[in-house]
Design a protein around this motif. Structure first.
Motif, PDB file in Angstrom:
ATOM      1  N   MET A   1     -12.437   9.609  -4.623  1.00  0.00           N
ATOM      2  CA  MET A   1     -13.371   9.538  -5.454  1.00  0.00           C
ATOM      3  C   MET A   1     -12.735  11.532  -5.609  1.00  0.00           C
ATOM      4  N   ARG A   2     -11.737  10.930  -5.350  1.00  0.00           N
ATOM      5  CA  ARG A   2     -10.580  12.390  -6.694  1.00  0.00           C
ATOM      6  C   ARG A   2     -10.977  12.457  -7.919  1.00  0.00           C
ATOM      7  N   PRO A   3     -10.462  13.383  -8.847  1.00  0.00           N
ATOM      8  CA  PRO A   3     -10.766  13.568  -9.884  1.00  0.00           C
ATOM      9  C   PRO A   3      -9.952  13.268 -10.509  1.00  0.00           C
ATOM     10  N   GLY A   4     -10.793  13.515 -11.958  1.00  0.00           N
ATOM     11  CA  GLY A   4      -9.778  12.315 -13.322  1.00  0.00           C
ATOM     12  C   GLY A   4     -10.271  13.065 -14.517  1.00  0.00           C
ATOM     13  N   LEU A  64     -10.617  -2.446   1.541  1.00  0.00           N
ATOM     14  CA  LEU A  64     -12.245  -2.520   1.236  1.00  0.00           C
ATOM     15  C   LEU A  64     -12.499  -0.762   0.765  1.00  0.00           C
ATOM     16  N   PRO A  65     -11.964   0.585   1.537  1.00  0.00           N
ATOM     17  CA  PRO A  65     -12.623   1.426   0.897  1.00  0.00           C
ATOM     18  C   PRO A  65     -12.573   1.104  -0.041  1.00  0.00           C
ATOM     19  N   LEU A  66     -11.699   1.054  -1.272  1.00  0.00           N
ATOM     20  CA  LEU A  66     -11.743   1.229  -2.865  1.00  0.00           C
ATOM     21  C   LEU A  66     -12.820   0.309  -3.788  1.00  0.00           C
ATOM     22  N   ILE A  67     -13.288  -0.817  -2.709  1.00  0.00           N
ATOM     23  CA  ILE A  67     -14.462  -1.444  -3.353  1.00  0.00           C
ATOM     24  C   ILE A  67     -16.158  -1.722  -2.776  1.00  0.00           C
ATOM     25  N   ASP A 271     -12.945  -4.931 -14.149  1.00  0.00           N
ATOM     26  CA  ASP A 271     -11.930  -4.608 -12.910  1.00  0.00           C
ATOM     27  C   ASP A 271     -11.726  -6.296 -11.320  1.00  0.00           C
ATOM     28  N   TYR A 272     -10.196  -5.832 -11.226  1.00  0.00           N
ATOM     29  CA  TYR A 272      -9.784  -6.887 -10.752  1.00  0.00           C
ATOM     30  C   TYR A 272      -8.696  -6.378  -9.036  1.00  0.00           C
ATOM     31  N   LEU A 273      -9.501  -6.924  -8.201  1.00  0.00           N
ATOM     32  CA  LEU A 273      -8.914  -6.533  -6.891  1.00  0.00           C
ATOM     33  C   LEU A 273      -7.153  -7.638  -6.498  1.00  0.00           C
ATOM     34  N   GLY A 274      -5.871  -6.937  -6.272  1.00  0.00           N
ATOM     35  CA  GLY A 274      -5.060  -8.305  -6.296  1.00  0.00           C
ATOM     36  C   GLY A 274      -4.243  -7.719  -5.109  1.00  0.00           C
ATOM     37  N   HIS A 287     -14.201   8.663 -12.749  1.00  0.00           N
ATOM     38  CA  HIS A 287     -13.076   9.352 -13.066  1.00  0.00           C
ATOM     39  C   HIS A 287     -12.106   8.798 -13.917  1.00  0.00           C
ATOM     40  N   ARG A 288     -11.552   7.885 -13.518  1.00  0.00           N
ATOM     41  CA  ARG A 288     -10.107   6.707 -13.462  1.00  0.00           C
ATOM     42  C   ARG A 288     -10.398   5.511 -14.129  1.00  0.00           C
ATOM     43  N   VAL A 289      -9.051   4.920 -14.405  1.00  0.00           N
ATOM     44  CA  VAL A 289      -9.189   3.679 -14.008  1.00  0.00           C
ATOM     45  C   VAL A 289      -7.987   3.769 -13.488  1.00  0.00           C
ATOM     46  N   ALA A 290      -7.405   3.651 -12.218  1.00  0.00           N
ATOM     47  CA  ALA A 290      -5.966   2.790 -11.791  1.00  0.00           C
ATOM     48  C   ALA A 290      -5.451   1.885 -11.529  1.00  0.00           C
ATOM     49  N   ARG A 291      -4.322   1.528 -11.287  1.00  0.00           N
ATOM     50  CA  ARG A 291      -3.275   0.124 -11.665  1.00  0.00           C
ATOM     51  C   ARG A 291      -2.747   0.122  -9.773  1.00  0.00           C
ATOM     52  N   LEU A 292      -2.725  -0.961  -9.616  1.00  0.00           N
ATOM     53  CA  LEU A 292      -1.886  -0.898  -8.447  1.00  0.00           C
ATOM     54  C   LEU A 292      -1.599  -2.318  -8.225  1.00  0.00           C
ATOM     55  N   VAL A 293       0.065  -2.274  -7.358  1.00  0.00           N
ATOM     56  CA  VAL A 293       0.717  -3.196  -7.703  1.00  0.00           C
ATOM     57  C   VAL A 293       1.699  -3.103  -5.946  1.00  0.00           C
ATOM     58  N   ARG A 294       1.227  -4.664  -5.164  1.00  0.00           N
ATOM     59  CA  ARG A 294       1.573  -5.312  -4.198  1.00  0.00           C
ATOM     60  C   ARG A 294       3.731  -5.032  -4.377  1.00  0.00           C
ATOM     61  N   ALA A 295       3.992  -5.290  -3.212  1.00  0.00           N
ATOM     62  CA  ALA A 295       5.508  -5.640  -3.027  1.00  0.00           C
ATOM     63  C   ALA A 295       6.171  -7.319  -2.912  1.00  0.00           C
ATOM     64  N   ARG A 296       6.724  -6.844  -4.216  1.00  0.00           N
ATOM     65  CA  ARG A 296       7.177  -8.714  -5.085  1.00  0.00           C
ATOM     66  C   ARG A 296       7.218  -9.797  -3.564  1.00  0.00           C
TER      67      ARG A 296
END
Length: 394
Positions: A1-4, A64-67, A271-274, A287-296
């Motif tokens: 819920m942090r601001p954006g 899970l807390p993100l979705i 949206d998609y959780l990867g 208030h935002r759209v975020a992109r997340l990347v996992r270790a390759r």
């Protein structure tokens, strides 16, 4: 819920992407995060199915807390070659997912499969494990072209795999490639006619491109002239249309009721959780759209996921970049997008894209009607030029 800086009135549909990174052999054109198992394992060492599934479960739980409270509408298990994993492993994986997220009752669950990993009755076992849709990476039915592409299967294996998929699944997809080394227009037509003989509900067709950091980029093969490639695509579209498939996206053709729900969500800026090694995700918040990347790297990913720390990059999409990111997806669709969807999924006003829309219309690249924007025939042919109109100025 942090601001954006955005104001999203509602959140888009949510999908789940699961990456299984290993394959039998790295194809020379492939720039995906895939790893040859035989190149990293001791002779005879089996895939670390259980250990990797443990990591995926830990990764999902940490996310899970993100979705919270959101329903997952589709699942896509991609790779690599996910069909290297046993049906028992896929059954456990989907059980772990269902136990942790609110999965829609009739959710589309796709598994990518390679004819080189095909065994009789294996596809039916994937169906029994909960997979509802198979995507088979055929690429070609021509042995010479399969060899040039570095594929591990041959024509006979491809035919057997497609026949088995058609018997085991109500809906499935075939991947084909065109403009291959040494391919003629007649060769391309033969591939397409062979695929259509199985009456596939969905066909994905890709132009072979030489991507950076691949073997083909280092040692480029001789490809057909660009005019021939365009002629191949025109013939593909003509033949698929005659067979009752509609081109609903730049690279996708489908019968009524068989469009890929998961990919449509990407193209509609959902949206998609990867989760999984190197997986990318896009998640919207108020208030935002975020992109997340996992270790390759797979082993590093497993270590970090089990420690609750699989994400190596999490960044908000800049306001200035949102129009281009939206258009990079939405304009791939034949039917385009509703202007209201742009507002709802980016949190931006229509004024932020109006100048670019006017320029696109002036160049004959889009059509606007009743609150919708779709690429024109010219816009579909020159899609990169159309999308580039929405790039930020800095």
């Amino acid at each position: 819920m942090r601001p954006g800086t955005l104001q999203l009135q509602s959140l888009p549909p949510l999908s789940l992407y699961i990456h299984l990174p290993w394959c039998l052999k790295k194809c020379p054109y492939c720039d995906f995060n895939s790893h040859e198992w035989n190149a990293t394992a001791a002779p005879g060492e089996p895939l670390p199915e259980a250990a990797y599934l443990d990591a995926l479960r830990a990764d999902l739980e940490a996310s899970l807390p993100l979705i919270w409270g959101r329903t997952v509408h589709s699942v896509f298990i991609g790779g690599g070659t996910p069909s290297l994993f046993s049906p028992e492993a896929i059954d456990r994986l989907l059980g772990d997912v269902r136990a942790r997220v609110r999965l829609e009752a009739d959710a589309e669950i796709t598994l990518e499969a390679n004819p080189g990993t095909f065994e009789k009755a294996r596809f039916k076992a994937f169906r029994q494990a909960g997979v509802t849709r198979l995507s088979i990476g055929v690429q070609s039915f021509n042995d010479a072209h399969l060899k040039a592409l570095g594929r591990v299967h041959d024509r006979a294996q491809a035919l057997a795999a497609v026949e088995e998929a058609a018997g085991a699944f109500d809906t499935f997809n075939l991947d084909l490639m065109y403009a291959l080394p040494g391919q003629t227009l007649a060769d391309n037509e033969e591939d397409v006619r062979t695929a259509l003989a199985f009456a596939p509900p969905h066909l994905s067709v890709y132009h072979l491109t030489l991507e950076a950091n691949t073997l083909f980029a280092k040692y480029p093969p001789e490809l057909p002239p660009e005019d021939d490639a365009w002629a191949m695509l025109d013939r593909i579209t003509e033949l698929t249309g005659q067979a009752g498939l509609q081109r609903y996206e730049v690279s996708a053709y489908a019968r009524d009721g068989h469009r890929c729900v998961h990919n449509l969500n990407y193209w509609q800026f959902g949206d998609y959780l990867g989760i999984g090694a190197g997986a990318h995700g896009k998640l919207s918040f108020a208030h935002r759209v975020a992109r997340l990347v996992r270790a390759r790297e797979p082993r590093l990913y497993m270590e970090r996921a089990l420690a609750g720390d699989a994400v190596v990059s999490a960044q908000d999409v800049r306001r200035a970049d949102l129009p281009f990111e939206f258009m990079l997806n939405a304009l791939r669709l034949r039917e385009g997008f509703a202007l209201q969807d742009f507002v709802e999924r980016t949190g931006l006003p229509l004024s932020s894209i109006e100048p670019a829309l006017k320029e696109a219309a002036a160049q004959g690249l889009i059509e606007r009607e009743a609150g919708r924007v779709c690429p024109s025939e010219r816009g579909f042919d020159f899609l990169s030029d159309l999308q580039a109109l929405f790039l930020p100025e800095n």
